[in-house]
Write a protein that holds these residues in place. Sequence first.
Motif, PDB file in Angstrom:
ATOM      1  N   HIS A  67      -1.254  -2.808  -4.364  1.00 50.27           N
ATOM      2  CA  HIS A  67      -2.623  -3.259  -4.149  1.00 50.27           C
ATOM      3  C   HIS A  67      -3.542  -2.164  -3.610  1.00 50.27           C
ATOM      4  O   HIS A  67      -4.754  -2.231  -3.803  1.00 50.27           O
ATOM      5  CB  HIS A  67      -2.626  -4.444  -3.182  1.00 50.27           C
ATOM      6  CG  HIS A  67      -1.777  -5.587  -3.632  1.00 50.27           C
ATOM      7  ND1 HIS A  67      -0.451  -5.727  -3.230  1.00 50.27           N
ATOM      8  CD2 HIS A  67      -2.041  -6.621  -4.470  1.00 50.27           C
ATOM      9  CE1 HIS A  67       0.054  -6.818  -3.787  1.00 50.27           C
ATOM     10  NE2 HIS A  67      -0.879  -7.377  -4.539  1.00 50.27           N
ATOM     11  N   VAL A  68      -2.976  -1.179  -2.926  1.00 54.17           N
ATOM     12  CA  VAL A  68      -3.784  -0.124  -2.329  1.00 54.17           C
ATOM     13  C   VAL A  68      -3.062   1.213  -2.478  1.00 54.17           C
ATOM     14  O   VAL A  68      -1.871   1.322  -2.182  1.00 54.17           O
ATOM     15  CB  VAL A  68      -4.057  -0.386  -0.832  1.00 54.17           C
ATOM     16  CG1 VAL A  68      -4.781   0.806  -0.198  1.00 54.17           C
ATOM     17  CG2 VAL A  68      -4.876  -1.658  -0.649  1.00 54.17           C
ATOM     18  N   LEU A  69      -3.797   2.218  -2.950  1.00 56.41           N
ATOM     19  CA  LEU A  69      -3.291   3.592  -2.992  1.00 56.41           C
ATOM     20  C   LEU A  69      -4.286   4.464  -2.242  1.00 56.41           C
ATOM     21  O   LEU A  69      -5.448   4.581  -2.650  1.00 56.41           O
ATOM     22  CB  LEU A  69      -3.154   4.076  -4.438  1.00 56.41           C
ATOM     23  CG  LEU A  69      -2.835   5.562  -4.636  1.00 56.41           C
ATOM     24  CD1 LEU A  69      -1.484   5.920  -4.001  1.00 56.41           C
ATOM     25  CD2 LEU A  69      -2.848   5.934  -6.121  1.00 56.41           C
ATOM     26  N   VAL A  70      -3.847   5.051  -1.132  1.00 60.47           N
ATOM     27  CA  VAL A  70      -4.703   5.925  -0.345  1.00 60.47           C
ATOM     28  C   VAL A  70      -4.236   7.365  -0.560  1.00 60.47           C
ATOM     29  O   VAL A  70      -3.165   7.759  -0.079  1.00 60.47           O
ATOM     30  CB  VAL A  70      -4.665   5.576   1.156  1.00 60.47           C
ATOM     31  CG1 VAL A  70      -5.620   6.495   1.936  1.00 60.47           C
ATOM     32  CG2 VAL A  70      -5.041   4.118   1.380  1.00 60.47           C
ATOM     33  N   ALA A  93       0.838  -1.198   0.000  1.00 60.28           N
ATOM     34  CA  ALA A  93       0.000   0.000   0.000  1.00 60.28           C
ATOM     35  C   ALA A  93       0.872   1.246   0.000  1.00 60.28           C
ATOM     36  O   ALA A  93       1.954   1.264   0.597  1.00 60.28           O
ATOM     37  CB  ALA A  93      -0.921   0.023   1.218  1.00 60.28           C
ATOM     38  N   ILE A  94       0.393   2.288  -0.649  1.00 60.69           N
ATOM     39  CA  ILE A  94       0.991   3.617  -0.565  1.00 60.69           C
ATOM     40  C   ILE A  94      -0.036   4.525   0.092  1.00 60.69           C
ATOM     41  O   ILE A  94      -1.202   4.558  -0.318  1.00 60.69           O
ATOM     42  CB  ILE A  94       1.362   4.163  -1.953  1.00 60.69           C
ATOM     43  CG1 ILE A  94       2.490   3.338  -2.587  1.00 60.69           C
ATOM     44  CG2 ILE A  94       1.778   5.635  -1.866  1.00 60.69           C
ATOM     45  CD1 ILE A  94       2.822   3.734  -4.020  1.00 60.69           C
ATOM     46  N   VAL A  95       0.391   5.260   1.113  1.00 59.40           N
ATOM     47  CA  VAL A  95      -0.482   6.203   1.808  1.00 59.40           C
ATOM     48  C   VAL A  95       0.174   7.575   1.748  1.00 59.40           C
ATOM     49  O   VAL A  95       1.235   7.788   2.348  1.00 59.40           O
ATOM     50  CB  VAL A  95      -0.720   5.802   3.277  1.00 59.40           C
ATOM     51  CG1 VAL A  95      -1.634   6.816   3.962  1.00 59.40           C
ATOM     52  CG2 VAL A  95      -1.314   4.404   3.368  1.00 59.40           C
ATOM     53  N   THR A  96      -0.427   8.503   1.023  1.00 57.20           N
ATOM     54  CA  THR A  96       0.138   9.846   0.984  1.00 57.20           C
ATOM     55  C   THR A  96      -0.236  10.593   2.263  1.00 57.20           C
ATOM     56  O   THR A  96      -1.298  10.369   2.844  1.00 57.20           O
ATOM     57  CB  THR A  96      -0.350  10.644  -0.244  1.00 57.20           C
ATOM     58  OG1 THR A  96      -1.746  10.925  -0.110  1.00 57.20           O
ATOM     59  CG2 THR A  96      -0.105   9.866  -1.530  1.00 57.20           C
ATOM     60  N   GLY A  97       0.659  11.459   2.702  1.00 56.45           N
ATOM     61  CA  GLY A  97       0.408  12.191   3.935  1.00 56.45           C
ATOM     62  C   GLY A  97       0.291  11.275   5.141  1.00 56.45           C
ATOM     63  O   GLY A  97      -0.464  11.548   6.077  1.00 56.45           O
TER      64      GLY A  97
END
Length: 347
Positions: A123-126, A45-49
């Motif tokens: 799989h996940v981009l937030v 997963a990538i979580v910005t901020g």
Amino acid sequence: MWLWVQSVLVPLLTLYLCGVKVLIYQLFNRSFTLPALPKQNGRVAIVTGGTRGMGFETARHLARLGMHVIIAGNERDEGLAAVRRIHEEISEGKAEFVFVDLTSLTSVRRFAQTFKVRGLPLHVLVNNAGTMLVPERQTEDGFEFHFGLNYLGHFLLTHLLLDSLSRSGRHGCCSRIVNVSSATHYAGVLNLDDLNRRTCYSSHGAYSQSKLALVLFTYYLQEQLTAGGFSVTVNAVDPGMVDTALYDNLWSLAQAMKKPVAKILFRTPAEGAATAIYAAAAQEVEEVGGCYLYNGHKTRSSDLSYSSELQANLWRRSCELVGLKEAETLCCGLTRSIEGFTSETHM
């Protein structure tokens, strides 16, 4: 005078009215409680901020589920501290910090390229990072700051990572994009001829506009993903009013009034992050996209957000602003499925 009323006073009053409505809801309704979520071992997963506030809580929870979480942000010290905190608490997942400045299209492209070179799945981009009510200023590329950071940087990042997301998803186990919007989008208006709001600037109007743009983008992108048969879903989430640093730019009087109210009525960052986590990992929303989720439930967004014409026009204009070419606009199959649209975009 009338222009000032329309462009400054009306957005201000409308935004605060939205806030009052949300606080009344939060007064009489408990915050969403996450159900038991399946383990996410092996997923990325990538979580910005993700260095603080709701972003950190989202990253921490996904890592607890076993994900490899990449915290993307522009504060290196905060990012490294966030990674240390997560690693002190978990045993299965993994967290790391990677620098990206969403107000710089060059930085966004560099981040996406660096990620792709690593060969990791996604799989996940937030798309969580955001700012609110900053005084009038522009990004290094000349965009109004709220529009550039909250929306346009995420628009470009999402497009550059779509091929990784599409390769990582499969039927019954889709990759997921989560766009963190806000109830303020209900107050948003979008003038495609003045997205930088140079006619008469209002930080309240600019913030609402950026959050409306995220919802419009969510719906249009899901339509294209569905048409192309891709195992990627995209949803917009509304965290409610949450006690985070997002409110640091309030006027002094509003700050003073906010503090006692926040202790009673605002959600905690963990509570605010719950719906984003749910959208990113819950089995209940597997293969479900194109939704606006509030307090864990599908909710109707603003009437304006369902305008197909506005969605398409914003998409087209956004591609022009970030300089996307057909070859890099979407993953190869999806590009083919909408080649008529993309060719029109670059006429």
